[in-house]
Every structure is written in C-alpha cells, then in structure tokens.
Design a protein around this motif. Structure first.
Motif, short mmCIF file in Angstrom:
data_model
loop_
_atom_site.label_atom_id
_atom_site.label_comp_id
_atom_site.label_asym_id
_atom_site.label_seq_id
_atom_site.Cartn_x
_atom_site.Cartn_y
_atom_site.Cartn_z
N THR A 72 38.94 100.15 53.77
CA THR A 72 37.70 100.56 53.12
C THR A 72 37.30 99.50 52.11
O THR A 72 38.10 98.63 51.74
CB THR A 72 37.89 101.90 52.40
N ASP A 120 37.46 100.60 66.57
CA ASP A 120 36.72 100.98 65.38
C ASP A 120 37.45 100.58 64.09
O ASP A 120 36.82 100.46 63.04
CB ASP A 120 36.40 102.47 65.37
N THR A 169 35.42 98.77 61.14
CA THR A 169 35.44 99.28 59.76
C THR A 169 35.84 98.18 58.78
O THR A 169 35.27 98.05 57.69
CB THR A 169 36.40 100.47 59.64
#
Length: 389
Positions: free
Chosen positions: A349, A249, A253
């Motif tokens: 992010t 993951d 992301t």
C-alpha cells in the motif's frame, strides 16, 4: 576430494547449493550438483557438473494439485531421489543435502560410507523450543512458549512420515535398516545453518555450525535497457516474487502505490509471468537478473521473502517489503521487521511503501554487518570434516 551437493527445491535452494559447489571446486575438489532440471543452466554456467532429478518444477508448480496427488508425487520423488543420488554419488567422500525433503541423501551416504551434512537455509526450519516451525499447507504457526513451540513441531512430523514406507523400501535395497523418524533422519545428528547470523541467527538451545548464507559472487552485467532505465531517474522500487505464483493484482497494487509516491518500478516477471498493465515509461519489466547489482540501485525491494532474496537485499542495503506466501517466508518477514530494515505485509500500500522508504539509513547500517563469505566458510569446513575422518 569428491563432493555431491543436492537439492529438490526451487531457485531459493538451487542458488546457494550452486554457490557452495563453486567454492568447493575453486578449492580443488571434484563436485557434482543434483537439482531439478530447471537449474541446469545455473549450475553448468558456473562450470559445475550437473545431474537432473525429478520433474521440471516450473511445470509442476503451475498445476493445482489435489491432496491425493501430493502423496503420489511425494512417493515418486523419494524413488527418483534414490535412483539419481545413488548413481551420482559414486566415489563421493561427502554428501550435502541443501534444503528440505531430501529423503535419499543420508541413506546413500550411509551405503557408501561417506560423510553426510544436512544444511538448512533458515533457522526456523530446524526444530527449536525458541521458535515455531515454518508455515505448511497454508497454516502459519505462531511463536509461543517453549512447550507450545515444541508441540507445534511434533504436530508437523506427519508431513515427513507419509514417505516412510517408500524410504524404508529403498533403504532395504541398499542393505540398510529401516528408520522410524523420517524428519530427524533427514536433518541428521548435526545439521548446519547456512543463513546470515545477523539476519537469521540460531536461537538455541544447543550449538550448530552456522556458516553464513551461501551467496554466489554474481558478475553478470545488467541489460542495456535496464541499465539505461536506472540511470534515467531516481532509484525505483523493485517488485518480484521469484518462483511464487503470485497474483497479477499484487503487482498492479504495488505499481499504483509507487506511482502515488512518485516512484518508478522495476517488475521482474518471475514464474508467475507478471505483466505491466500499461506502457508508461516509469516502469520496466525484466526477466532473470543479477539481483546483487540491481538491488544496490533501487529504493525498496518488494519480494516474496525467500532466504536468498532477503539476504541479497539486506547485503545491498535496500529496505524491504516482504509479501510472504509459504514456508520460511513469514520468518524472513519477521526478521526484517526485527532489524528495522523493512516490513512484512499482505500487500504493498502507499502507507507501507512510504514507511519503508524511511528505513534506508538503517538498512545501510545492517548491510555492513551481513556476511558474504558463507559459501567459502562452508566449503572449507566440509573439507576439514573429511580430513578429520
């Protein structure tokens, strides 16, 4: 002259050890490399003699070990190191231990009256009151006062002491006296630092030999598919975790964040065997690659924070996002932040990636300061050390 260069670490240790061996050989010396069997192709493809030591790391790291298993494996590792290094070191003038937990190399050097050099690839793996020790078993020490830092270093001595009885039993078979402090015994009286002085300087106190990072001159071409992908748009984001068993993951992301910003992605599978979640043309998955060539053509390098990857990205002038997992990786995350060439983060992010994309100019400036001759410098100093005796 005859040299033995050894490591029991992952590619982050095997690659610089091989770079040193190549330079020693080019200078007319006989060289052997002792390393885990995973790296036979890496060493022999550079024309250097290879001796395997221990199990295949890729297999061992894929298994979740219990605490009691770690102690048993540590003892087995010490005995295996003595067996292999003792045989491979026959006739050697200098023995070099590259990286941590090499219990046999110094003892074997003593037994054959050879020079011994311990080389670290990161400043914070060597004791100093000016920095905390590296992360061990999930605990990440925090820099404090000189007294607090030294106290943290003392607390970590027990990580080395577990193998003292096995080490001393092997030393006795070589006719050597027992030792009390395993850590200081391995590091030796004058350890070397094989890290770039701009990217990872020695904070003191005391002086040591800092050669610069041991980098190989990688001439391998990129695959036609990767080359075509890079040519077919703006520089992409690279994501790779090397030999870390990163979660799938984390890659997903990172890809999602890159797509939000209109960036393509090169995903290196690594030991975690990371996979793309779809077959969209804005991403490509790759295996082993020439990072020196690739990193010059990407917008950002996202990686685990190994010494070699951090240095290669810095030398290429690529901004970085470090996703630290263990050991010295937190340190390298701090260094890229200190130099203004990247960020240390828990995940990629959109905000983090957007910020790091703005650091390209600073990363290009720092790239002009990163040394690429560290392996050559180290090889020449090792030869001088032997001549002086």
């Amino acid at each position: 002259m005859r040299f033995l260069v050894s490591t029991i670490g992952s590619r982050g240790e095997a690659q610089p050890v091989t770079a040193l061996a190549v330079q020693l050989k080019e200078l007319g010396n006989e060289v052997k490399v002792v390393a885990p069997p995973d790296f036979e192709d890496l060493v022999t493809s550079n024309g250097v003699e290879f001796t395997p030591a221990g199990p295949t790391l890729r297999t061992v790291t894929a298994v979740k070990l219990k605490p009691e298993d770690l102690g048993r494996l540590a003892e087995e590792s010490v005995r295996e190191q003595f067996r292999v290094v003792k045989q491979a070191a026959e006739g050697a003038d200098v023995l070099v231990a590259g990286g941590a937990l090499q219990h046999a190399t110094r003892s074997v050097a003593e037994s054959i009256d050879a020079h011994y050099v311990y080389a670290s690839f990161c400043a914070n793996t060597l004791p100093s009151p000016h920095h905390a020790p590296p992360a061990m078993l999930g605990r990440v020490p925090v820099n404090g006062t000189p007294e607090e830092n030294l106290a943290q270093w003392d607390q970590q001595r027990h990580f080395f002491a577990h193998s003292r009885e096995t080490l001393n039993a092997e030393r006795a078979q070589l006719g050597l006296a027992p030792i009390d402090d395993v850590r200081d015994h391995i590091f030796g009286d004058a350890p070397w630092l094989a890290a770039d002085p701009v990217l990872g300087p020695w904070p003191g106190p005391g002086e040591l030999v800092q050669t610069g990072a041991w980098l190989a001159d990688d001439q391998r071409p990129l695959s036609p598919a990767l080359d075509a992908f890079l040519d077919d748009g703006e520089p992409p984001v690279y994501f790779g975790l090397g030999s870390m068993r990163g979660a799938q993951d984390a890659a997903a992301t990172a890809i999602e964040s890159a797509r939000v910003l209109g960036k393509r992605v090169v995903l290196q599978r690594g030991w975690a065997d990371l996979r793309l979640s779809d077959h969209a043309p804005d991403c490509i998955a790759i295996g082993e690659v020439n990072q020196q060539a690739l990193f010059r053509r990407v917008a950002v390098v996202v990686h685990h924070g190994g010494a070699g990857t951090t240095t290669t990205a810095a030398a290429a002038g690529a901004p970085q996002i470090v996703l630290p997992h263990m050991y010295d990786q937190y340190y390298w995350g701090e260094q890229v932040e200190r130099l203004g060439i990247g960020r240390s983060a828990q995940a990629v992010t959109t905000e983090v990636l957007g910020d790091v994309l703005q650091l390209a100019e600073q990363a290009a400036k720092v790239a002009t300061l990163v040394r690429t001759d560290g392996a050559r410098v180290a090889a020449q100093r090792l030869m001088e050390l032997n001549r002086a005796s």
